[in-house]
Write an enzyme that holds these catalytic residues in place. Structure first.
Site, PDB file in Angstrom:
ATOM      1  N   HIS A  81      26.168  64.349   8.515  1.00 29.73           N
ATOM      2  CA  HIS A  81      26.484  63.212   9.386  1.00 29.73           C
ATOM      3  C   HIS A  81      25.449  62.102   9.231  1.00 29.73           C
ATOM      4  CE1 HIS A  81      29.147  66.152  11.524  1.00 29.73           C
ATOM      5  NE2 HIS A  81      29.913  65.074  11.492  1.00 29.73           N
ATOM      6  N   HIS A  85      28.043  59.476   4.761  1.00 23.32           N
ATOM      7  CA  HIS A  85      29.321  59.903   5.382  1.00 23.32           C
ATOM      8  C   HIS A  85      30.008  58.677   5.979  1.00 23.32           C
ATOM      9  CE1 HIS A  85      32.307  61.879   7.839  1.00 23.32           C
ATOM     10  NE2 HIS A  85      31.723  61.506   8.971  1.00 23.32           N
ATOM     11  N   ASP A 124      30.065  57.687  13.705  1.00 24.81           N
ATOM     12  CA  ASP A 124      29.128  58.811  13.917  1.00 24.81           C
ATOM     13  C   ASP A 124      27.689  58.341  14.087  1.00 24.81           C
ATOM     14  OD1 ASP A 124      30.792  61.311  11.818  1.00 24.81           O
ATOM     15  OD2 ASP A 124      30.664  61.155  14.002  1.00 24.81           O
ATOM     16  N   ASP A 235      37.991  60.410   8.376  1.00 24.45           N
ATOM     17  CA  ASP A 235      36.866  61.308   8.669  1.00 24.45           C
ATOM     18  C   ASP A 235      36.926  62.558   7.798  1.00 24.45           C
ATOM     19  OD1 ASP A 235      35.404  62.253  11.918  1.00 24.45           O
ATOM     20  OD2 ASP A 235      34.534  62.045   9.927  1.00 24.45           O
TER      21      ASP A 235
HETATM   22  C1  LIG Z   1      35.341  70.378   5.509  1.00 25.28           C
HETATM   23  C2  LIG Z   1      35.245  70.425   7.014  1.00 25.28           C
HETATM   24  N1  LIG Z   1      35.231  71.609   7.613  1.00 25.28           N
HETATM   25  C3  LIG Z   1      35.149  71.687   8.965  1.00 25.28           C
HETATM   26  C4  LIG Z   1      35.139  72.959   9.608  1.00 25.28           C
HETATM   27  C5  LIG Z   1      35.058  73.041  10.996  1.00 25.28           C
HETATM   28  C6  LIG Z   1      34.989  71.864  11.742  1.00 25.28           C
HETATM   29  C7  LIG Z   1      34.884  71.890  13.235  1.00 25.28           C
HETATM   30  O1  LIG Z   1      34.489  70.903  13.822  1.00 25.28           O
HETATM   31  N2  LIG Z   1      35.297  72.994  13.870  1.00 25.28           N
HETATM   32  C8  LIG Z   1      35.285  73.035  15.337  1.00 25.28           C
HETATM   33  C9  LIG Z   1      34.015  73.537  15.964  1.00 25.28           C
HETATM   34  C10 LIG Z   1      32.777  72.955  15.384  1.00 25.28           C
HETATM   35  C11 LIG Z   1      34.073  73.316  17.475  1.00 25.28           C
HETATM   36  C12 LIG Z   1      34.997  70.617  11.143  1.00 25.28           C
HETATM   37  C13 LIG Z   1      35.070  70.518   9.766  1.00 25.28           C
HETATM   38  N3  LIG Z   1      35.085  69.296   9.135  1.00 25.28           N
HETATM   39  C14 LIG Z   1      35.024  67.999   9.552  1.00 25.28           C
HETATM   40  C15 LIG Z   1      34.933  67.482  10.916  1.00 25.28           C
HETATM   41  C16 LIG Z   1      36.068  66.961  11.525  1.00 25.28           C
HETATM   42  C17 LIG Z   1      35.952  66.452  12.833  1.00 25.28           C
HETATM   43  O2  LIG Z   1      37.003  65.942  13.548  1.00 25.28           O
HETATM   44  C18 LIG Z   1      38.270  65.491  13.061  1.00 25.28           C
HETATM   45  C19 LIG Z   1      38.084  64.404  12.037  1.00 25.28           C
HETATM   46  C20 LIG Z   1      39.001  64.952  14.282  1.00 25.28           C
HETATM   47  C21 LIG Z   1      39.070  66.659  12.488  1.00 25.28           C
HETATM   48  C22 LIG Z   1      34.771  66.456  13.525  1.00 25.28           C
HETATM   49  C23 LIG Z   1      33.638  66.974  12.899  1.00 25.28           C
HETATM   50  C24 LIG Z   1      33.732  67.482  11.606  1.00 25.28           C
HETATM   51 CL1  LIG Z   1      32.326  68.156  10.852  1.00 25.28          CL
HETATM   52  N4  LIG Z   1      35.080  67.197   8.490  1.00 25.28           N
HETATM   53  N5  LIG Z   1      35.174  67.943   7.384  1.00 25.28           N
HETATM   54  C25 LIG Z   1      35.175  69.243   7.773  1.00 25.28           C
HETATM   55 MG   LIG Z   2      32.114  62.509  14.712  1.00 29.57          MG
HETATM   56 ZN   LIG Z   3      32.565  61.738  10.917  1.00 29.83          ZN
END
Ligand SMILES: Cc1nc2ccc(C(=O)NCC(C)C)cc2n2c(-c3cc(OC(C)(C)C)ccc3Cl)nnc12
Ligand SMILES: [Mg+2]
Ligand SMILES: [Zn+2]
Length: 344
Positions: A81, A85, A124, A235
């Site tokens: 973050h 990003h 972010d 995102d």
């Molecule tokens: C590759 C990839 N794996 C991920 C695996 C798990 C999670 C996650 O947050 N699990 C839930 C738990 C922590 C409570 C997010 C992931 N992630 C995101 C991401 C997406 C987000 O929110 C939106 C955009 C609304 C989907 C917000 C933050 C993040 Cl880091 N971006 N790339 C990824």
């Molecule tokens: Mg965020």
């Molecule tokens: Zn983000």
């Protein structure tokens, strides 16, 4: 609030010697993380110019540049973050605006397009590499400020965005008329809050219904759902790039997750499996996330914009790669390596 960005820094970006030429800068296959870091601010300026925002909104380039440099400084040096990003998310917004012709074809207004790019760049700001639930658990200052409304981190990112706009010499939106200015801040609020996973889960089924019924630009709710969808797609856009890129980004995200897990252990709390470097199975979790969350979002995008098929296809390819790497993990895992060691 001392001027942490000097006039010379602004001048350096404005005079940016012709930035490296990337012929496929406008393609969905382009990987923004490959751009020379020191050139990122002038590429942000280039995107504003390419999208004709400078002319349309009579933006003063030196003020916009100072804003961009403050936003860049607002991001912490975290594995995922960080400023890179923010830039990659903003670049995906640029790709959608260009390739789907969002304004030209009347899907969204020029003002919504401007708010979209700004929101991606700022969505972010001042992230600490920890989740909303960690804010509550650690009783952080941000939790005390925002936990009653939810979306703790996202409200902080929004607050930092407004503060940056109100920093001396940074409010490039001051050239907008009063109504547009208020409307733009309102759109930025909706768009940054839309990047909270919890909000996404709440509106996902309605976004799907909207795509099935057919997008109606005269329906205010449809415009909100489309802008939110465009934010979550941006995102998650790293996952629509080639395998080496998307795998590398997943590693960065788990670096942050595992650091949070370590902190939770120190606090005597039991971290979620996904945050526990000893228990997490990265391929399994990535497969869940990509198949349960990512692909659904991009399939809705494709229903509205058929050109987004390339993004869904890239995602499917990455899912296949995670399936394949799972077998490798299992074999190596048997030799006592954690999934993190295998991945890095
Ligand atoms: C590759 C990839 N794996 C991920 C695996 C798990 C999670 C996650 O947050 N699990 C839930 C738990 C922590 C409570 C997010 C992931 N992630 C995101 C991401 C997406 C987000 O929110 C939106 C955009 C609304 C989907 C917000 C933050 C993040 Cl880091 N971006 N790339 C990824
Ligand atoms: Mg965020
Ligand atoms: Zn983000």
């Amino acid at each position: 609030y001392h001027m942490r960005v000097h006039d010379q820094d602004v001048a350096d970006v404005l005079m940016c010697p012709n930035p490296h030429d990337y012929p496929n800068f406008d393609d969905f296959s382009f990987t923004p993380r490959k751009i020379l870091h020191r050139e990122l601010p002038c590429f942000v300026l280039k995107m504003f110019e390419e999208l004709n925002f400078i002319e349309e909104f009579r933006i003063k380039k030196d003020i916009l540049t100072r804003f961009i440099l403050y936003v860049k400084k607002g991001y912490r040096d975290l594995p995922y973050h960080n400023w890179l990003h923010a830039f990659s998310v903003a670049h995906f917004a640029y790709l959608c605006l260009k390739n789907f012709q969002l304004v030209e074809k009347g899907y969204i207004s020029k003002l919504e397009a401007l708010a979209y790019l700004i929101s991606c760049l700022c969505h972010d700001i001042d992230h600490r590499g920890t989740t909303n639930s960690f804010q509550q658990q650690s009783d952080s200052v941000l939790a005390s400020l925002y936990s009653s409304e939810g979306s703790v981190m996202e409200r902080h990112h929004l607050s930092q965005t407004i503060c940056t706009l109100n920093t001396e010499g940074c409010n490039f939106l001051e050239s907008l008329n009063r109504d547009d200015y208020i409307k733009c801040l309102d759109l930025i609020k909706d768009m940054i809050l839309a990047t909270d996973l919890a909000i996404h889960y709440r509106i996902h089924s309605k976004q799907s219904a909207m795509a099935l019924d057919g997008y109606n630009k005269n329906n205010a709710e449809h415009r909100y759902f489309l802008c939110s969808l465009l934010m979550t797609c941006a995102d998650l856009s790293d996952q629509t790039k080639a395998w080496p890129e998307s795998k590398k980004v997943a590693t960065l995200i788990y670096t942050e997750f595992f650091t949070q897990g370590d902190m939770e252990k120190e606090m005597g709390k039991e971290p979620a499996n996904m945050m526990d470097r000893e228990k997490a199975s990265i391929p399994d979790h990535q497969l869940d996330f990509l198949t349960q969350c990512c692909i659904c979002i991009f399939k809705i995008l494709e229903m509205i914009f058929p050109k987004a098929k390339v993004l869904v296809d890239a995602l499917k390819k990455n899912i296949l790669c995670w399936e394949t790497s799972k077998m490798v993990f299992e074999r190596l895992g048997l030799e006592g390596k954690t999934s993190y060691e295998v991945l890095t």
